[in-house]
Write an enzyme that holds these catalytic residues in place. Sequence first.
Site, mmCIF file in Angstrom:
data_model
loop_
_atom_site.group_PDB
_atom_site.id
_atom_site.type_symbol
_atom_site.label_atom_id
_atom_site.label_comp_id
_atom_site.label_asym_id
_atom_site.label_seq_id
_atom_site.Cartn_x
_atom_site.Cartn_y
_atom_site.Cartn_z
ATOM 1 C CB CYS A 199 -18.964 114.453 11.030
ATOM 2 S SG CYS A 199 -20.342 114.035 10.083
ATOM 3 C CG ASP A 200 -16.640 117.428 12.129
ATOM 4 O OD1 ASP A 200 -16.014 116.477 11.642
ATOM 5 O OD2 ASP A 200 -17.410 118.255 11.436
ATOM 6 C CB CYS A 244 -21.756 116.543 10.878
ATOM 7 S SG CYS A 244 -21.912 114.961 11.402
#
Length: 317
Positions: free
Chosen positions: A142-143, A139
């Site tokens: 997300c990261d 992701c």
Amino acid sequence: MENKSPEHVHCLIIGSGPAGYTAAIYAARAALKPVLYQGIQPGGQLTITTEVENYPGYADGVQGPEMMVDFEKQAVRMGADIRFGLATKVDFSQRPFKVEIDEEKELTADAVIIATGASAKWLGLESEQRLNGFGVSACAVCDGFFFRGKEVAIVGAGDTACEEAVYLSKLATTVHMIVRKGEDGMKASKVMQDRVKATPNIKVYWNSETIEVVGEQKVSSVKIRNNQDGSIVDVPISGFFVAIGHQPNSDIFKDYITMDEAGYIQTVPGSSRTNVEGVFAAGDVQDKTYRQAVTAAGSGCMAALDAERFLSAVGHV
């Protein structure tokens, strides 16, 4: 399903990520006496995520597993019955609905909330799994933040891979994009392909595949093989992103619930309702667009509210 006297549940929640736990919190506060079965991965995909910095309310960030423990504790405090167990079979042909847990225990339920999530597809490399959460991620949204000013690699050839490559290009110095086929084999739409090609710090490796993600405690490089000439390059990177798709965990519902061609449960727009009255879906099992913890939690709230209204309308509240 031969259990002669199945346990009856007013509101059954299948799955335990942000969607399932949020549904449990709301359902418990509405006195629906929810029972939640956590599934094969209690806490869902967030349990394989390290730092979460984009969930509101955690000013200093939080570890994914810790956040899911917080969600669970809150659901229990509200009165939800949280249990270990995996739903293995369902019968939604009539109410009360029948659900089998761990291939042995049978339940009946007046309303069911499906929050079984989706699982990222992986390449199947030992190094990829070993370094998952230590530089390997599925992701970018997300990261990606953790790799600001560093070099990263991404694998994939669809729209999601292209979107994530462009997203990463705004954070990373260079994005090394690994595509298994040539330009004519890209699955992404032309507009997304053009966007990738127009981004100067995205370097595309055509006809290439990942041999190994290199690193001990964290990712240090990736070995890429060119399938046309067999040459191998070792590219120094700090982050390795896999964007070859997600698989919704929806197989056991396919005989009853309407899904799209990829297996995502289809809900009535603006609601969590499925084609079966009394069955609701929330989180990544029905969302292939956003796939964030906060959107999953929001849809879990919707599912609990929809379930409460349904149960009230049929005289069960």
